[in-house]
Design an enzyme around this catalytic site. Structure first.
Site, PDB file in Angstrom:
ATOM      1  N   GLY A  14       0.830  -1.216   0.000  1.00  0.00           N
ATOM      2  CA  GLY A  14       0.000   0.000   0.000  1.00  0.00           C
ATOM      3  C   GLY A  14       0.855   1.253   0.000  1.00  0.00           C
ATOM      4  O   GLY A  14       2.082   1.213  -0.064  1.00  0.00           O
ATOM      5  N   GLN A  15       0.143   2.387   0.089  1.00  0.00           N
ATOM      6  CA  GLN A  15       0.816   3.701   0.061  1.00  0.00           C
ATOM      7  C   GLN A  15       1.790   3.877   1.220  1.00  0.00           C
ATOM      8  O   GLN A  15       2.904   4.328   1.029  1.00  0.00           O
ATOM      9  CB  GLN A  15      -0.169   4.814   0.315  1.00  0.00           C
ATOM     10  CG  GLN A  15      -1.304   5.157  -0.497  1.00  0.00           C
ATOM     11  CD  GLN A  15      -1.675   6.586  -0.062  1.00  0.00           C
ATOM     12  OE1 GLN A  15      -1.121   7.543  -0.584  1.00  0.00           O
ATOM     13  NE2 GLN A  15      -2.555   6.697   0.915  1.00  0.00           N
ATOM     14  N   GLY A  17       3.081   1.575   3.120  1.00  0.00           N
ATOM     15  CA  GLY A  17       4.129   0.557   2.988  1.00  0.00           C
ATOM     16  C   GLY A  17       5.262   1.034   2.091  1.00  0.00           C
ATOM     17  O   GLY A  17       6.445   0.826   2.402  1.00  0.00           O
ATOM     18  N   ARG A  98     -12.826   8.366  10.695  1.00  0.00           N
ATOM     19  CA  ARG A  98     -12.035   7.121  10.745  1.00  0.00           C
ATOM     20  C   ARG A  98     -12.852   5.965  11.322  1.00  0.00           C
ATOM     21  O   ARG A  98     -12.681   4.824  10.946  1.00  0.00           O
ATOM     22  CB  ARG A  98     -10.752   7.339  11.539  1.00  0.00           C
ATOM     23  CG  ARG A  98      -9.821   8.345  10.861  1.00  0.00           C
ATOM     24  CD  ARG A  98      -8.521   8.465  11.610  1.00  0.00           C
ATOM     25  NE  ARG A  98      -7.694   9.536  11.089  1.00  0.00           N
ATOM     26  CZ  ARG A  98      -7.714  10.799  11.537  1.00  0.00           C
ATOM     27  NH1 ARG A  98      -8.533  11.147  12.512  1.00  0.00           N
ATOM     28  NH2 ARG A  98      -6.933  11.701  11.012  1.00  0.00           N
ATOM     29  N   VAL A 129      -1.474   0.912  12.888  1.00  0.00           N
ATOM     30  CA  VAL A 129      -1.541   2.153  12.102  1.00  0.00           C
ATOM     31  C   VAL A 129      -2.887   2.229  11.380  1.00  0.00           C
ATOM     32  O   VAL A 129      -3.495   3.289  11.288  1.00  0.00           O
ATOM     33  CB  VAL A 129      -0.373   2.204  11.094  1.00  0.00           C
ATOM     34  CG1 VAL A 129      -0.500   3.401  10.151  1.00  0.00           C
ATOM     35  CG2 VAL A 129       0.969   2.244  11.822  1.00  0.00           C
ATOM     36  N   ASN A 131      -6.672   2.327  10.403  1.00  0.00           N
ATOM     37  CA  ASN A 131      -7.729   3.014  11.157  1.00  0.00           C
ATOM     38  C   ASN A 131      -8.986   2.191  11.338  1.00  0.00           C
ATOM     39  O   ASN A 131      -9.281   1.352  10.502  1.00  0.00           O
ATOM     40  CB  ASN A 131      -8.071   4.322  10.433  1.00  0.00           C
ATOM     41  CG  ASN A 131      -7.088   5.411  10.777  1.00  0.00           C
ATOM     42  OD1 ASN A 131      -6.743   5.584  11.945  1.00  0.00           O
ATOM     43  ND2 ASN A 131      -6.626   6.145   9.763  1.00  0.00           N
ATOM     44  N   ASP A 159      -0.150  12.704  14.861  1.00  0.00           N
ATOM     45  CA  ASP A 159      -0.846  13.855  15.453  1.00  0.00           C
ATOM     46  C   ASP A 159       0.132  14.694  16.277  1.00  0.00           C
ATOM     47  O   ASP A 159       0.117  15.923  16.229  1.00  0.00           O
ATOM     48  CB  ASP A 159      -1.995  13.360  16.345  1.00  0.00           C
ATOM     49  CG  ASP A 159      -2.868  12.363  15.615  1.00  0.00           C
ATOM     50  OD1 ASP A 159      -3.513  12.750  14.643  1.00  0.00           O
ATOM     51  OD2 ASP A 159      -2.868  11.171  15.985  1.00  0.00           O
ATOM     52  N   HIS A 187      -6.944   8.581  18.023  1.00  0.00           N
ATOM     53  CA  HIS A 187      -6.476   9.121  16.733  1.00  0.00           C
ATOM     54  C   HIS A 187      -7.727   9.406  15.902  1.00  0.00           C
ATOM     55  O   HIS A 187      -8.137   8.602  15.058  1.00  0.00           O
ATOM     56  CB  HIS A 187      -5.553   8.126  16.036  1.00  0.00           C
ATOM     57  CG  HIS A 187      -5.195   8.563  14.640  1.00  0.00           C
ATOM     58  ND1 HIS A 187      -4.492   9.708  14.374  1.00  0.00           N
ATOM     59  CD2 HIS A 187      -5.470   8.019  13.437  1.00  0.00           C
ATOM     60  CE1 HIS A 187      -4.347   9.851  13.077  1.00  0.00           C
ATOM     61  NE2 HIS A 187      -4.932   8.840  12.478  1.00  0.00           N
TER      62      HIS A 187
HETATM   63  N1  LIG Z   1      -2.759   6.066  12.575  1.00  0.00           N
HETATM   64  C1  LIG Z   1      -2.463   6.999  11.692  1.00  0.00           C
HETATM   65  O1  LIG Z   1      -1.966   8.076  12.044  1.00  0.00           O
HETATM   66  C2  LIG Z   1      -2.721   6.798  10.217  1.00  0.00           C
HETATM   67  C3  LIG Z   1      -3.413   5.692   9.753  1.00  0.00           C
HETATM   68  N2  LIG Z   1      -3.654   5.511   8.420  1.00  0.00           N
HETATM   69  C4  LIG Z   1      -4.375   4.299   8.024  1.00  0.00           C
HETATM   70  O2  LIG Z   1      -3.452   3.319   7.546  1.00  0.00           O
HETATM   71  C5  LIG Z   1      -4.139   2.376   6.728  1.00  0.00           C
HETATM   72  C6  LIG Z   1      -3.358   2.096   5.443  1.00  0.00           C
HETATM   73  O3  LIG Z   1      -3.280   3.276   4.671  1.00  0.00           O
HETATM   74  P1  LIG Z   1      -2.670   3.276   3.182  1.00  0.00           P
HETATM   75  O4  LIG Z   1      -1.362   2.591   3.148  1.00  0.00           O
HETATM   76  O5  LIG Z   1      -2.775   4.666   2.716  1.00  0.00           O
HETATM   77  O6  LIG Z   1      -3.769   2.390   2.423  1.00  0.00           O
HETATM   78  P2  LIG Z   1      -3.621   1.587   1.041  1.00  0.00           P
HETATM   79  O7  LIG Z   1      -4.998   1.234   0.612  1.00  0.00           O
HETATM   80  O8  LIG Z   1      -2.709   2.314   0.109  1.00  0.00           O
HETATM   81  O9  LIG Z   1      -2.847   0.276   1.504  1.00  0.00           O
HETATM   82  C7  LIG Z   1      -3.419  -0.648   2.361  1.00  0.00           C
HETATM   83  C8  LIG Z   1      -2.892  -2.001   1.943  1.00  0.00           C
HETATM   84  O10 LIG Z   1      -3.377  -2.949   2.886  1.00  0.00           O
HETATM   85  C9  LIG Z   1      -3.639  -4.124   2.183  1.00  0.00           C
HETATM   86  N3  LIG Z   1      -4.532  -4.965   2.983  1.00  0.00           N
HETATM   87  C10 LIG Z   1      -5.891  -4.906   3.069  1.00  0.00           C
HETATM   88  N4  LIG Z   1      -6.332  -5.884   3.864  1.00  0.00           N
HETATM   89  C11 LIG Z   1      -5.260  -6.563   4.297  1.00  0.00           C
HETATM   90  C12 LIG Z   1      -5.089  -7.694   5.130  1.00  0.00           C
HETATM   91  N5  LIG Z   1      -6.131  -8.318   5.682  1.00  0.00           N
HETATM   92  N6  LIG Z   1      -3.827  -8.116   5.371  1.00  0.00           N
HETATM   93  C13 LIG Z   1      -2.779  -7.505   4.804  1.00  0.00           C
HETATM   94  N7  LIG Z   1      -2.873  -6.442   3.998  1.00  0.00           N
HETATM   95  C14 LIG Z   1      -4.107  -5.979   3.748  1.00  0.00           C
HETATM   96  C15 LIG Z   1      -4.225  -3.667   0.859  1.00  0.00           C
HETATM   97  O11 LIG Z   1      -4.117  -4.680  -0.138  1.00  0.00           O
HETATM   98  C16 LIG Z   1      -3.375  -2.449   0.560  1.00  0.00           C
HETATM   99  O12 LIG Z   1      -2.252  -2.764  -0.255  1.00  0.00           O
HETATM  100  C17 LIG Z   1      -5.528   2.980   6.492  1.00  0.00           C
HETATM  101  O13 LIG Z   1      -6.451   2.371   7.383  1.00  0.00           O
HETATM  102  C18 LIG Z   1      -5.335   4.441   6.862  1.00  0.00           C
HETATM  103  O14 LIG Z   1      -6.536   5.057   7.242  1.00  0.00           O
HETATM  104  C19 LIG Z   1      -3.215   6.407   7.496  1.00  0.00           C
HETATM  105  C20 LIG Z   1      -2.519   7.525   7.898  1.00  0.00           C
HETATM  106  C21 LIG Z   1      -2.245   7.812   9.285  1.00  0.00           C
HETATM  107  O1  LIG Z   2      -7.053  10.887   8.066  1.00  0.00           O
HETATM  108  C1  LIG Z   2      -6.975   9.714   7.668  1.00  0.00           C
HETATM  109  O2  LIG Z   2      -7.937   8.993   7.355  1.00  0.00           O
HETATM  110  C2  LIG Z   2      -5.608   9.110   7.617  1.00  0.00           C
HETATM  111  C3  LIG Z   2      -5.040   9.364   8.939  1.00  0.00           C
HETATM  112  O3  LIG Z   2      -5.329   8.680   9.888  1.00  0.00           O
HETATM  113  C4  LIG Z   2      -4.319  10.616   9.127  1.00  0.00           C
HETATM  114  O4  LIG Z   2      -3.822  11.208   8.156  1.00  0.00           O
HETATM  115  O5  LIG Z   2      -4.228  11.032  10.279  1.00  0.00           O
END
Ligand SMILES: NC(=O)C1=CN([C@@H]2O[C@H](COP(=O)(O)OP(=O)(O)OC[C@H]3O[C@@H](n4cnc5c(N)ncnc54)[C@H](O)[C@@H]3O)[C@@H](O)[C@H]2O)C=CC1
Ligand SMILES: O=C([O-])CC(=O)C(=O)O
Length: 326
Positions: A14-15, A17, A98, A129, A131, A159, A187
């Site tokens: 994913g992004q 990653g 979220r 990480v 959400n 944050d 979060h």
């Molecule tokens: N806690 C925080 O501060 C933040 C959390 N996030 C969250 O992180 C998560 C990932 O974000 P991105 O990388 O942008 O999303 P993305 O959609 O680009 O990548 C997510 C990846 O997870 C994979 N995936 C889905 N189900 C899976 C499973 N059961 N096992 C293994 N892999 C699986 C998908 O195939 C995809 O490649 C989202 O839930 C996003 O909201 C994003 C930014 C900040």
């Molecule tokens: O806002 C979202 O959905 C992704 C995230 O958790 C953040 O950027 O803090």
């Protein structure tokens, strides 16, 4: 050279990653003398793009990268893991909160909690990480009864870093010159970035910043920063999220700087009146591979109200997924 440690990352294609893996392999998370084996988990449909990422990891010829494995089975990807970053989950789009992801993502975290219980090392350190991160960490923790419950954490470091950046911009200083900031709670948009104990260039932040700016601009800007990025970029934050994940794990493993603290969502032990067991963001200091809550901070009425509001949201999220907590 130390013996390699095993770092599992879910959602590796994913992004986030794509920004995360190269920095872990370069030694930015566990230090320049710590070789790592990366164990990457993806769903079956993403195995081909994942192979592309693996090819690029190879092509970096990182001195610290001792191996890379890929799998679509969590037990395999978590085998003997020392550190696990649970990133794989659906991200939100415009107009969503979220917690709207709770139903879609909760099943992932219960299955992965069970797999961690079976396969990871007993000392494994886990960061959620994906959400809604706090409640996903809670689900994984409850599904891994043989592991240390304190080792299930969620990411509020993004944050925390966002709040540092807003303060530094306002005052015209560097983020390095700010100490004693805390992000409390979830979060989510109810999180409470708290400057009450903060010092900026050695001076108390409440003396430097107008209360109106703190309450009407600073707090909502930090709370809404994720949504602002989704609106601007058309996709949720990725490089900054990966950077925060590196910061969280590095500080947990290698320690916070002398005298400083940071924010981590960890299981509450009842401190500050927060319900024991909720995965709630607190001020923490890390050393020797462990974290300790910063105790005894004075909490005024404004802070108390904000801390309670974000705890109430976490209770609601927990109640919504109770059926997934064995
Ligand atoms: N806690 C925080 O501060 C933040 C959390 N996030 C969250 O992180 C998560 C990932 O974000 P991105 O990388 O942008 O999303 P993305 O959609 O680009 O990548 C997510 C990846 O997870 C994979 N995936 C889905 N189900 C899976 C499973 N059961 N096992 C293994 N892999 C699986 C998908 O195939 C995809 O490649 C989202 O839930 C996003 O909201 C994003 C930014 C900040
Ligand atoms: O806002 C979202 O959905 C992704 C995230 O958790 C953040 O950027 O803090």
């Amino acid at each position: 050279m130390k013996a390699p440690v095993r770092v599992s990352v879910t959602g590796a294609a994913g992004q986030i990653g794509y920004s995360l893996l190269f920095r872990i392999a370069a030694g930015e998370m566990l230090g320049p003398d710590q070789p790592v084996v990366l164990q990457l988990l993806e769903i079956p449909e993403a195995q081909e793009p994942l192979q592309g990422v693996v090819m690029e990891l190879e092509d970096c010829a990182f001195p610290l990268l001792a191996g890379v494995t890929t799998s679509d089975r969590a037990e395999e990807a978590f085998a003997d893991a020392d550190y696990v970053l649970l990133v794989g989950a659906k991200p939100r789009g415009p107009g969503m909160e979220r917690k709207d992801l709770l139903e879609a993502n909760a099943a992932i975290f219960s299955a992965q909690g069970q797999a961690l219980n079976q396969a990871a090392r007993p000392s494994v350190k886990v960061l959620a990480v994906g959400n809604p991160a706090n409640t996903n960490a809670l689900i994984a923790q409850h599904n891994a009864p043989d592991l240390d419950p304190r080792h299930f954490t969620a990411m509020t470091r993004l944050d925390h870093n966002r709040a540092l950046a807003q303060l530094a911009n306002r005052v015209g200083c560097h983020t390095r010159e700010i100490r004693g900031l805390t992000v409390w709670g979830n979060h989510s948009a109810t999180q409470y970035p708290d400057i009450s104990h903060c010092e900026i260039q050695g001076r108390p932040a409440p003396e430097l910043l107008e209360t109106e700016w703190v309450r009407e601009t600073f707090i909502p800007t930090v709370q809404q920063r994720g949504a602002a990025i989704i609106k601007a970029r058309g996709a949720s934050s990725a490089a900054s999220a990966a950077s925060a994940a590196i910061d969280h794990m590095r500080d947990w493993a290698l320690g916070t700087p002398e005298g400083a603290w940071t924010s981590m969502a960890v299981p509450s032990d009842g401190s500050y009146g927060i319900d024991a067991g909720l995965i709630y963001s607190f001020p923490v200091r890390c050393s020797g591979g462990d974290y300790r809550l910063v105790e005894g901070l004075a909490i005024d009425d404004f802070s108390r109200e904000r801390m309670e509001a974000t705890a109430a949201e976490l209770r609601e999220e927990r109640d919504a997924i109770r059926h997934l907590l064995p």
